[in-house]
Design a protein around this motif. Structure first.
Motif, PDB file in Angstrom:
ATOM      1  N   ASP A   1       0.827  -1.192   0.000  1.00 37.49           N
ATOM      2  CA  ASP A   1       0.000   0.000   0.000  1.00 37.49           C
ATOM      3  C   ASP A   1       0.872   1.257   0.000  1.00 37.49           C
TER       4      ASP A   1
ATOM      5  N   GLU B   1      -6.516   3.980 -13.696  1.00 42.40           N
ATOM      6  CA  GLU B   1      -6.521   3.089 -12.530  1.00 42.40           C
ATOM      7  C   GLU B   1      -5.162   2.444 -12.309  1.00 42.40           C
ATOM      8  N   LYS B   2      -4.257   2.657 -13.258  1.00 45.09           N
ATOM      9  CA  LYS B   2      -2.958   2.003 -13.154  1.00 45.09           C
ATOM     10  C   LYS B   2      -1.933   2.825 -13.909  1.00 45.09           C
TER      11      LYS B   2
ATOM     12  N   TYR C   1      -1.233   1.085  -8.811  1.00 45.60           N
ATOM     13  CA  TYR C   1      -2.625   0.821  -9.175  1.00 45.60           C
ATOM     14  C   TYR C   1      -3.565   1.248  -8.060  1.00 45.60           C
ATOM     15  N   LYS C   2      -4.781   1.560  -8.480  1.00 43.81           N
ATOM     16  CA  LYS C   2      -5.794   2.067  -7.557  1.00 43.81           C
ATOM     17  C   LYS C   2      -6.673   0.917  -7.100  1.00 43.81           C
ATOM     18  N   HIS C   3      -6.879   0.824  -5.803  1.00 47.09           N
ATOM     19  CA  HIS C   3      -7.757  -0.211  -5.248  1.00 47.09           C
ATOM     20  C   HIS C   3      -8.567   0.422  -4.124  1.00 47.09           C
TER      21      HIS C   3
END
Length: 193
Positions: free
Chosen positions: A13, A105-106, A163-165
């Motif tokens: 993270d 998103e990445k 990347y987005k999570h």
């Protein structure tokens, strides 16, 4: 807080564990093994700003030596280093999470060998490759990923992906090699070559 060292395949993270983190510097470095071919190595870092389908929607969101900055400055390449000599980062990318378009998103971070085929060069002749993520606000290294020596004939490497999570940004240590250089990477990320 010391830097975290990652190995291939690990995910970590970024924004959640570093509250307020919006701007990072992606530092990339390598050494090239001198050999009898006598040609210089020119390694190039690139960034691919991708949507949820892992595709770059606009050509100008592919950041490389001929397009150093995305339209709103969310991703910026700080310049080509043609030799890889010396200590520290050889090339750097600045990434501002707060400026990335919502559909991105990445961000894939890659390194290719310029003119590899003509110069008969590949990543088997590159050593000590690494990527590190630095908090731009205080220059603190958050993490580092050393790629190891797993390459032989490849001419391009996807080093890592941001990347987005669930609304937070994370880091994935990828380290996967491709034959076919930059063109192969462009196809991988949905760009026409």
């Amino acid at each position: 807080m010391s830097s975290i060292s990652l190995s291939k395949g690990q995910r970590i993270d970024l924004t959640k564990t570093n509250p307020g983190l919006t701007k990072v510097i992606i530092g990339l470095g390598w050494d090239t093994n001198k050999y009898s071919g006598g040609q210089d190595f020119d390694l190039d870092a690139c960034a691919f700003m991708c949507n949820a389908d892992n595709k770059v929607e606009n050509d100008n969101e592919f950041i490389f030596y001929n397009n150093l900055k995305s339209p709103n400055g969310a991703v910026e390449h700080t310049g080509d280093n043609r030799t890889g000599e010396g200590e520290g980062d050889d090339e750097r990318m600045n990434v501002d999470f707060s400026l990335l378009p919502s559909y991105v998103e990445k961000v894939g971070i890659t390194v290719t060998i310029h003119d590899a085929e003509a110069r008969a060069q590949n990543f088997g002749q590159v050593s000590n490759a690494f990527v590190r993520v630095i908090d731009a606000s205080n220059n603190r290294e958050i993490l580092r990923y050393d790629l190891g020596e797993d390459f032989s004939i490849e001419t391009a490497v996807v080093v890592c992906e941001l990347y987005k999570h669930a609304g937070e940004w994370k880091f994935n240590a990828i380290g996967s090699g491709f034959q076919g250089g930059l063109a192969a990477l462009c196809r991988n990320y949905g760009l026409d070559v």
